[in-house]
Design a protein around this motif. Structure first.
Motif, PDB file in Angstrom:
ATOM      1  N   PHE A 259      -6.233 -18.381 -12.385  1.00 36.50           N
ATOM      2  CA  PHE A 259      -6.012 -17.069 -12.993  1.00 36.50           C
ATOM      3  C   PHE A 259      -4.943 -17.157 -14.069  1.00 36.50           C
ATOM      4  N   SER A 260      -5.059 -16.287 -15.063  1.00 34.14           N
ATOM      5  CA  SER A 260      -4.039 -16.214 -16.114  1.00 34.14           C
ATOM      6  C   SER A 260      -2.736 -15.675 -15.521  1.00 34.14           C
ATOM      7  N   LEU A 261      -1.644 -15.916 -16.235  1.00 33.04           N
ATOM      8  CA  LEU A 261      -0.344 -15.403 -15.807  1.00 33.04           C
ATOM      9  C   LEU A 261      -0.401 -13.882 -15.688  1.00 33.04           C
ATOM     10  N   HIS A 262      -1.053 -13.242 -16.633  1.00 40.81           N
ATOM     11  CA  HIS A 262      -1.200 -11.780 -16.617  1.00 40.81           C
ATOM     12  C   HIS A 262      -1.871 -11.326 -15.322  1.00 40.81           C
ATOM     13  N   THR A 263      -2.970 -11.962 -14.956  1.00 41.40           N
ATOM     14  CA  THR A 263      -3.699 -11.585 -13.740  1.00 41.40           C
ATOM     15  C   THR A 263      -2.838 -11.786 -12.503  1.00 41.40           C
ATOM     16  N   LYS A 264      -2.141 -12.894 -12.430  1.00 44.06           N
ATOM     17  CA  LYS A 264      -1.278 -13.160 -11.273  1.00 44.06           C
ATOM     18  C   LYS A 264      -0.182 -12.108 -11.150  1.00 44.06           C
ATOM     19  N   ILE A 265       0.453 -11.788 -12.269  1.00 41.82           N
ATOM     20  CA  ILE A 265       1.518 -10.779 -12.242  1.00 41.82           C
ATOM     21  C   ILE A 265       0.969  -9.427 -11.803  1.00 41.82           C
ATOM     22  N   VAL A 266      -0.162  -9.026 -12.362  1.00 41.34           N
ATOM     23  CA  VAL A 266      -0.736  -7.719 -12.023  1.00 41.34           C
ATOM     24  C   VAL A 266      -1.131  -7.663 -10.548  1.00 41.34           C
ATOM     25  N   LEU A 267      -1.814  -8.678 -10.050  1.00 42.66           N
ATOM     26  CA  LEU A 267      -2.273  -8.654  -8.659  1.00 42.66           C
ATOM     27  C   LEU A 267      -1.115  -8.683  -7.667  1.00 42.66           C
ATOM     28  N   VAL A 268      -0.178  -9.600  -7.862  1.00 40.02           N
ATOM     29  CA  VAL A 268       0.943  -9.717  -6.925  1.00 40.02           C
ATOM     30  C   VAL A 268       1.815  -8.470  -6.963  1.00 40.02           C
ATOM     31  N   SER A 269       2.139  -8.001  -8.153  1.00 43.72           N
ATOM     32  CA  SER A 269       3.021  -6.824  -8.248  1.00 43.72           C
ATOM     33  C   SER A 269       2.323  -5.561  -7.763  1.00 43.72           C
ATOM     34  N   THR A 270       1.027  -5.446  -7.975  1.00 46.91           N
ATOM     35  CA  THR A 270       0.295  -4.281  -7.468  1.00 46.91           C
ATOM     36  C   THR A 270       0.319  -4.261  -5.944  1.00 46.91           C
ATOM     37  N   ILE A 271       0.041  -5.404  -5.333  1.00 49.20           N
ATOM     38  CA  ILE A 271       0.059  -5.469  -3.865  1.00 49.20           C
ATOM     39  C   ILE A 271       1.452  -5.155  -3.333  1.00 49.20           C
ATOM     40  N   LEU A 272       2.470  -5.796  -3.902  1.00 50.28           N
ATOM     41  CA  LEU A 272       3.845  -5.554  -3.448  1.00 50.28           C
ATOM     42  C   LEU A 272       4.264  -4.100  -3.624  1.00 50.28           C
ATOM     43  N   LEU A 273       3.970  -3.555  -4.793  1.00 46.84           N
ATOM     44  CA  LEU A 273       4.354  -2.172  -5.065  1.00 46.84           C
ATOM     45  C   LEU A 273       3.618  -1.198  -4.140  1.00 46.84           C
ATOM     46  N   ASN A 274       2.351  -1.464  -3.859  1.00 42.71           N
ATOM     47  CA  ASN A 274       1.595  -0.593  -2.954  1.00 42.71           C
ATOM     48  C   ASN A 274       2.131  -0.653  -1.527  1.00 42.71           C
ATOM     49  N   VAL A 275       2.457  -1.835  -1.044  1.00 43.52           N
ATOM     50  CA  VAL A 275       3.003  -1.972   0.312  1.00 43.52           C
ATOM     51  C   VAL A 275       4.377  -1.305   0.410  1.00 43.52           C
ATOM     52  N   VAL A 276       5.244  -1.619  -0.540  1.00 46.86           N
ATOM     53  CA  VAL A 276       6.595  -1.036  -0.535  1.00 46.86           C
ATOM     54  C   VAL A 276       6.527   0.484  -0.665  1.00 46.86           C
ATOM     55  N   SER A 277       5.669   0.976  -1.534  1.00 41.55           N
ATOM     56  CA  SER A 277       5.553   2.424  -1.734  1.00 41.55           C
ATOM     57  C   SER A 277       5.045   3.132  -0.483  1.00 41.55           C
ATOM     58  N   THR A 278       4.102   2.523   0.208  1.00 47.11           N
ATOM     59  CA  THR A 278       3.611   3.095   1.469  1.00 47.11           C
ATOM     60  C   THR A 278       4.754   3.213   2.469  1.00 47.11           C
ATOM     61  N   LEU A 279       5.531   2.164   2.597  1.00 45.08           N
ATOM     62  CA  LEU A 279       6.648   2.169   3.543  1.00 45.08           C
ATOM     63  C   LEU A 279       7.715   3.194   3.149  1.00 45.08           C
ATOM     64  N   ILE A 280       7.992   3.306   1.862  1.00 47.08           N
ATOM     65  CA  ILE A 280       9.012   4.254   1.398  1.00 47.08           C
ATOM     66  C   ILE A 280       8.562   5.693   1.631  1.00 47.08           C
ATOM     67  N   ILE A 281       7.334   6.016   1.267  1.00 49.78           N
ATOM     68  CA  ILE A 281       6.837   7.381   1.500  1.00 49.78           C
ATOM     69  C   ILE A 281       6.805   7.682   2.995  1.00 49.78           C
ATOM     70  N   PHE A 282       6.389   6.720   3.799  1.00 50.23           N
ATOM     71  CA  PHE A 282       6.372   6.905   5.249  1.00 50.23           C
ATOM     72  C   PHE A 282       7.775   7.231   5.759  1.00 50.23           C
ATOM     73  N   ALA A 283       8.764   6.458   5.331  1.00 51.07           N
ATOM     74  CA  ALA A 283      10.143   6.669   5.787  1.00 51.07           C
ATOM     75  C   ALA A 283      10.721   7.986   5.289  1.00 51.07           C
ATOM     76  N   LEU A 284      10.473   8.311   4.023  1.00 51.80           N
ATOM     77  CA  LEU A 284      11.049   9.530   3.449  1.00 51.80           C
ATOM     78  C   LEU A 284      10.410  10.815   3.989  1.00 51.80           C
ATOM     79  N   GLU A 285       9.152  10.747   4.348  1.00 53.20           N
ATOM     80  CA  GLU A 285       8.439  11.954   4.773  1.00 53.20           C
ATOM     81  C   GLU A 285       8.189  12.040   6.277  1.00 53.20           C
ATOM     82  N   TYR A 286       8.589  11.043   7.026  1.00 55.44           N
ATOM     83  CA  TYR A 286       8.246  10.954   8.448  1.00 55.44           C
ATOM     84  C   TYR A 286       8.571  12.219   9.236  1.00 55.44           C
ATOM     85  N   HIS A 287       9.727  12.807   9.006  1.00 51.66           N
ATOM     86  CA  HIS A 287      10.148  13.987   9.775  1.00 51.66           C
ATOM     87  C   HIS A 287       9.917  15.307   9.042  1.00 51.66           C
TER      88      HIS A 287
END
Length: 183
Positions: free
Chosen positions: A49-77
């Motif tokens: 894969f091109s550098l662009h593709t690697k950056i987009v895929l890895v950062s998208t996955i990381l950002l989606n996982v982190v964002s899920t956890l952050i929204i879960f923590a901030l809105e849990y109660h």
């Protein structure tokens, strides 16, 4: 664009795995961009894969996982969003609201009822946006990642910025900072 056929958008399907997965896959794929999709179909090997593709895929996955956890923590109660939902529905709602702001405008929770930190975080995700050549807006995820790597190189006192063993020219770093500050 996030236009729903219902007045409450997708809220009635907050815990429906089929709706959450199908809708989110559509906007995640659309948000990765045509270049990434073409690269995946052409090369079919992560190492090629091109550098662009690697950056987009890895950062998208990381950002989606982190964002899920952050929204879960901030809105849990919060009784107006996740607070009254079952544990499974809380995770589906946190996932959907964590991944949707960068590329689409759908919601399964009442956006007006979110806590202020969640709203600010989601605005940050909207500012970052999707990948270049995609259906989403923002400064683009590659610009955001390049800025993070540039900041890291300053903090670690390194002259060069390397991503996936490739050196990033300073001209791209300057361009990334220009885009972020003018956006």
């Amino acid at each position: 664009a996030g236009f729903g056929l219902e007045s409450d958008n997708l809220s009635k399907w907050v815990g429906d795995p089929t709706v959450n997965i199908m809708i989110s896959l559509l906007f995640i794929i659309g948000g990765t961009g045509f270049f990434v999709i073409a690269d995946i179909f052409r090369k079919r090997n992560i190492r090629k894969f091109s550098l662009h593709t690697k950056i987009v895929l890895v950062s998208t996955i990381l950002l989606n996982v982190v964002s899920t956890l952050i929204i879960f923590a901030l809105e849990y109660h919060n009784p107006h969003t996740l607070g009254e939902l079952s544990m499974g529905d809380k995770w589906w709602a946190a996932y959907f609201q964590g991944v949707v702001p960068r590329t689409a405008g759908f919601n399964t929770l009442d956006i007006g009822a979110l806590t202020l930190p969640s709203k600010v975080y989601m605005m940050g995700l909207m500012f970052i946006g999707a990948a270049p050549g995609s259906t989403g807006g923002g400064i683009k995820i590659t610009t955001f990642v390049l800025i993070l790597f540039a900041l890291w190189s300053v903090l670690t006192n390194k002259e060069e910025i390397n991503v996936f063993r490739r050196r990033i020219p300073k001209s791209l770093v300057y361009r990334a900072f220009s885009i972020a500050t003018s956006g």
